[in-house]
Design a protein around this motif. Structure first.
Motif, PDB file in Angstrom:
ATOM      1  N   ALA A 174       0.842  -1.202   0.000  1.00 46.81           N
ATOM      2  CA  ALA A 174       0.000   0.000   0.000  1.00 46.81           C
ATOM      3  C   ALA A 174       0.871   1.243   0.000  1.00 46.81           C
ATOM      4  CB  ALA A 174      -0.914   0.001   1.221  1.00 46.81           C
ATOM      5  N   TYR A 182       0.682   5.543   1.027  1.00 46.40           N
ATOM      6  CA  TYR A 182      -0.020   6.577   1.786  1.00 46.40           C
ATOM      7  C   TYR A 182       0.617   7.931   1.508  1.00 46.40           C
ATOM      8  CZ  TYR A 182      -1.484   2.469   4.423  1.00 46.40           C
ATOM      9  OH  TYR A 182      -1.980   1.235   4.777  1.00 46.40           O
ATOM     10  N   GLN A 185       1.068  11.770   3.292  1.00 50.30           N
ATOM     11  CA  GLN A 185       0.926  12.511   4.544  1.00 50.30           C
ATOM     12  C   GLN A 185       1.370  13.944   4.361  1.00 50.30           C
ATOM     13  OE1 GLN A 185       3.203  11.244   8.045  1.00 50.30           O
ATOM     14  NE2 GLN A 185       1.505  11.852   9.371  1.00 50.30           N
ATOM     15  N   ALA A 195      -2.910  13.208   9.434  1.00 50.33           N
ATOM     16  CA  ALA A 195      -2.705  11.768   9.426  1.00 50.33           C
ATOM     17  C   ALA A 195      -2.415  11.293   8.000  1.00 50.33           C
ATOM     18  CB  ALA A 195      -3.954  11.068   9.950  1.00 50.33           C
ATOM     19  N   PRO A 196      -1.736  10.167   7.871  1.00 47.10           N
ATOM     20  CA  PRO A 196      -1.591   9.587   6.535  1.00 47.10           C
ATOM     21  C   PRO A 196      -2.942   9.263   5.902  1.00 47.10           C
ATOM     22  CG  PRO A 196      -0.034   8.584   8.061  1.00 47.10           C
ATOM     23  CD  PRO A 196      -0.985   9.417   8.886  1.00 47.10           C
ATOM     24  N   LEU A 234      -4.697   6.812   2.796  1.00 47.09           N
ATOM     25  CA  LEU A 234      -4.478   5.696   1.890  1.00 47.09           C
ATOM     26  C   LEU A 234      -4.679   6.137   0.448  1.00 47.09           C
ATOM     27  CD1 LEU A 234      -4.103   2.573   1.458  1.00 47.09           C
ATOM     28  CD2 LEU A 234      -6.617   2.412   1.579  1.00 47.09           C
ATOM     29  N   TYR A 266      -3.752   0.337  -2.623  1.00 44.68           N
ATOM     30  CA  TYR A 266      -3.611  -0.936  -1.911  1.00 44.68           C
ATOM     31  C   TYR A 266      -3.518  -2.055  -2.957  1.00 44.68           C
ATOM     32  CZ  TYR A 266      -8.602  -1.466  -2.852  1.00 44.68           C
ATOM     33  OH  TYR A 266      -9.827  -1.564  -3.459  1.00 44.68           O
ATOM     34  N   THR A 303     -10.725   4.714  -2.437  1.00 41.82           N
ATOM     35  CA  THR A 303     -11.897   5.532  -2.735  1.00 41.82           C
ATOM     36  C   THR A 303     -11.544   7.011  -2.771  1.00 41.82           C
ATOM     37  OG1 THR A 303     -13.307   3.917  -1.608  1.00 41.82           O
ATOM     38  CG2 THR A 303     -14.226   6.105  -1.969  1.00 41.82           C
ATOM     39  N   GLN A 311       3.810   0.596   2.522  1.00 40.64           N
ATOM     40  CA  GLN A 311       3.582  -0.338   3.620  1.00 40.64           C
ATOM     41  C   GLN A 311       3.301  -1.707   3.016  1.00 40.64           C
ATOM     42  OE1 GLN A 311      -0.287  -0.576   5.208  1.00 40.64           O
ATOM     43  NE2 GLN A 311       0.309  -2.370   6.394  1.00 40.64           N
TER      44      GLN A 311
END
Lengths: 122, 107
Positions: free
Chosen positions: B35, B37, B39, B44-45, B47, B50, B57, B90
């Motif tokens: 995945a 991300y 930031q 916050a990170p 997404l 994935y 979305t 990740q």
């Protein structure tokens, strides 16, 4: 919409404890694995712990095993992290995070809260 | 533990440029469970990608993921001003680990 709101962070002395909480809304909480991720100042995210949708299964990073305990209350749509024996290196923003659907134990993280800061200092 | 190494550490580009970010794993990532991300400072990170290639979305199609095994890439086809941020990969094929991040800054 999915909303995750953390609380419970603060300044604590080395060896101290805190209980972090996360209030979830906007989705069926009991259907999802949930995680705590932390991010030390200026560093990347670090996965801390996850818990299965029922709460029966938990998993911890080696760095926190034996000191941190994750739990959930599906009736209250809430996630918790009890953090004990805190060390300076635990200083971080702690995020409540929803695991993606249909993953099981290892997953990506599709919604994040805004985080709560834990500072460990004497 | 699978170690993820992201490169470069910093990417200096202009709006409209194409950005190519790399994430290399120390061993093969099972089922391409990788995945990405984004930031931004004080946030916050979020997404982006994935399963190595699936957009989350609401993510614009200028973001795309590719790769398999140990080598993965995030491509931003044309940088918008809001895309300047730090990006993390990740893996979740074997436990869960993050890369150290790539900062995309304005040149």
């Amino acid at each position: 919409q999915v909303l995750l709101v953390e609380s419970g962070g603060g300044l604590v002395k080395p060896g101290g404890s805190l209980r972090l909480s996360c209030a979830a809304s906007g989705f069926t909480f009991s259907d999802y694995y949930m995680s705590w991720i932390r991010q030390a100042p200026g560093k990347g995210p670090e996965w801390v712990s996850y818990i299965s949708s029922s709460g029966a299964t938990t998993y911890y990073a080696d760095s926190v095993k034996g000191r941190f305990t994750i739990s959930r209350d599906n009736a209250r749509n809430s996630l918790y992290l009890q953090v004990n024996s805190l060390r300076a290196e635990d200083t971080a923003v702690f995020y409540c995070v929803r695991d993606g659907p249909y993953c099981g134990a290892d997953c990506y993280l599709d919604y994040w809260g805004q985080g709560t800061l834990v500072t460990v200092s004497s | 533990e699978i170690v993820l190494t992201q490169s470069p550490g910093t990417l200096s580009l202009s709006p409209g440029d194409r950005a190519t970010l790399s994430c290399r794993a120390s061993q093969s990532v099972s089922n391409n469970h990788l995945a990405w991300y984004q930031q931004k400072p004080g946030q916050a990170p979020r997404l982006l990608i994935y399963g190595a290639t699936s957009r989350a979305t609401g993510i614009p199609d200028r973001f795309s993921g590719s790769g398999s095994g140990t080598d993965f890439t995030l491509t931003i086809s044309r940088l918008e001003p809001e895309d300047f941020a730090v990006y993390y990969c990740q893996q979740y094929g074997t436990s869960r680990t993050f890369g150290q991040g790539t900062k995309v800054e304005i040149k």
